[in-house]
Write a protein that holds these residues in place. Sequence first.
Motif, mmCIF file in Angstrom:
data_model
loop_
_atom_site.group_PDB
_atom_site.id
_atom_site.type_symbol
_atom_site.label_atom_id
_atom_site.label_comp_id
_atom_site.label_asym_id
_atom_site.label_seq_id
_atom_site.Cartn_x
_atom_site.Cartn_y
_atom_site.Cartn_z
ATOM 1 N N LEU A 158 0.839 -1.204 0.000
ATOM 2 C CA LEU A 158 0.000 0.000 0.000
ATOM 3 C C LEU A 158 0.870 1.249 0.000
ATOM 4 O O LEU A 158 1.729 1.421 0.876
ATOM 5 C CB LEU A 158 -0.914 0.014 1.228
ATOM 6 N N VAL A 159 0.631 2.118 -0.964
ATOM 7 C CA VAL A 159 1.359 3.389 -1.057
ATOM 8 C C VAL A 159 0.327 4.520 -1.031
ATOM 9 O O VAL A 159 -0.587 4.554 -1.871
ATOM 10 C CB VAL A 159 2.199 3.473 -2.337
ATOM 11 N N ALA A 160 0.467 5.433 -0.041
ATOM 12 C CA ALA A 160 -0.401 6.614 0.022
ATOM 13 C C ALA A 160 0.136 7.659 -0.949
ATOM 14 O O ALA A 160 1.271 8.122 -0.816
ATOM 15 C CB ALA A 160 -0.438 7.172 1.437
ATOM 16 N N LEU A 161 -0.660 8.009 -1.935
ATOM 17 C CA LEU A 161 -0.282 9.017 -2.934
ATOM 18 C C LEU A 161 -1.205 10.212 -2.730
ATOM 19 O O LEU A 161 -2.370 10.190 -3.136
ATOM 20 C CB LEU A 161 -0.434 8.444 -4.345
ATOM 21 N N SER A 162 -0.694 11.258 -2.041
ATOM 22 C CA SER A 162 -1.599 12.311 -1.569
ATOM 23 C C SER A 162 -0.912 13.661 -1.541
ATOM 24 O O SER A 162 0.315 13.759 -1.431
ATOM 25 C CB SER A 162 -2.104 11.966 -0.155
#
Length: 665
Positions: free
Chosen positions: A619-623
């Motif tokens: 899981l990678v948070a792209l924000s």
Amino acid sequence: MSSIPRTRRERTLLPPPTLSPLARALTAPAATLLALAIHGLLLPHPSVAPFVFFFFAVALASWLAGPASGMVTILLSAAVANYFFLGPQWAWALTPAAVTATCLFIFSASAIVLLSGSLRHAMERAEDAATELVGSEARWRGLFEHAPLPMWLEDLSGVRARFDELRAAGVFDLEAHLREHPDELRRLACRVRVVEASSEMVAFLGETSKEDVPRTPLRYFDEEALPAFTRQMVALWRGDRVFETEGPIRVAGGEQRVVDKRLVVMPGAESSLSRVLICIRDITERKQMEEALREANVRKDEFLGVLSHELRNPLAPLRNCAAILGRVSPGSEQATRARHVLERQLAHLTRLVDDLLDITRISRGKIQLRREQVEVGSLVQRVVEDHQAYFEQRGVQLELDAWPRPLWVDADPVRITQVLGNLLMNAAKFTDRGGLTRVTVKAQGDQVDIEVRDNGAGIVPEVLGRLFEPFSQAERTLARSSGGLGLGLALAKGLVELHGGTISASSAGLGTGTAVAIRFPLLPAVTAPEAVVVPAPSGRAPLRVLVVEDNHDAAQTLRDLLELEGHSVDVAGNGPEGVEHARHFDPDVVLCDIGLPGFDGFEVARRIRADPSLAGLYLVALSGYARPEDVRSAMASGFDRHLAKPPSPELLTSFLAEAPRRAVH
């Protein structure tokens, strides 16, 4: 402040205010007997003035014991005088002459009793008034001396006399008269007399004692105080009894303070200005804060204008490039040129946003340094090499004067590179074609100095003093050919100080160039770390990537980019869809936005981690939420990594290279 009791002062002319009942009862007979004895001694012939000394007895009894005792004394004296002096020897005389004399005595003595009572009452009131005056003066003295505000008392009788002279001469508008005759204000000021100053006022004025306070206040006022003094004189001319003015005052030692003066005309005859009490409050710090707020507001407005300009500048070529790419073939020269423009302008936009975020983090103490042993000479050389092409493009010569021996510091190399990059970019921006920028590295005792000196535009002294403040800029023209938000030097200052270093700038003025020097503490002699050889990453098999993003354009362009890299991509537009697609698409990696409709990215991560069938999912948070607390929240909710928008393609590729491939799809 201790209260002052209102007590009567001890009387000297009046008898004690109270007598015992026995003393009051004995006063009348005692006075009568005393008068009889004196009469017998001084006037042995009874026929001569029989009531003379009895008048004295009545007055004495009335004075000592009051009107009642006086009336009793009258009756006793009339009986004694009639018995002893008016009739035959030792007998009562009821002859018409004796009765007449007795009645006249009683009437006259009664008048004495009344006069004595009135006199006694008048003297008591006078004594009470004097006592009240003493107490009032004591209370006033205590208030004047111990009040927390500086105060002094002015005598303006001379000012009132001058006012009368002006009115007699036909002057009815003092303010207009003072404008026409400026010397009149000084004449009025010379007529003001300081009667007394409180201890607080003496301390505020910086004097050593009350005797040092001059008789005229002119010593504490200069030309800047004339408007406030003019308002004071005009208010007195109008007859105002209470008013306020504000202005500067120069205390002993030459320091100028700003004070708020409240003037109260002391009670007295309406036609005279005998006394004016002046209380002052030091408002210097408040005025300085107001001025700082006004300046900050002006700089804020300027910054918003600059920000609008700087954001619109790259948006124009981006829009043009989008139109060009829609009309030309992908491999054409115009498409290649448009792609290069897109890359440059996106990098410029990213840097603007990064500078804004970094200056905010520094002001809140959110920046975390990743320190290590850094050799300054090689680091500076790499930064100079990285910027060499930019300087050549602008026609500015860039030179490096390096120290011959290694100089080691404990620092974050990425942040030091950022600082030096900001300094070099400023030097290139403000140096004309054909100019020179020299970078010097040298050791100074236990410090290392890095100086970036150019022979460009230079800086005026008034700007130099606030050069390292956020949003401060030397160039304020509409052309703004150099660009920038005025954050580079403020950011450099914050980063240098986080390392325990210092930064300073110097310039002799416009056209003389600028030198910016930073200084860091040196480490003791250290052994250079051995170089670690990192093997080149081998080619990775394509991944299955799920993009959870509610912005359609961002999701679609990211999908196209990943598919060009050979990956299989699926897209979800909200939180619930993201979880559902993860279960059906069975991806290796999920690139998930945080701000999503339905429920946010944190909830997406929690639900995926709670599903056993999705174990091992990367899981990678792209924000765009990229504050330190946002990163911590992402990690706590189940994300493996956090990537701030907009990521470069290279950084995105490196993140995907870290993702473990799931065994079963």
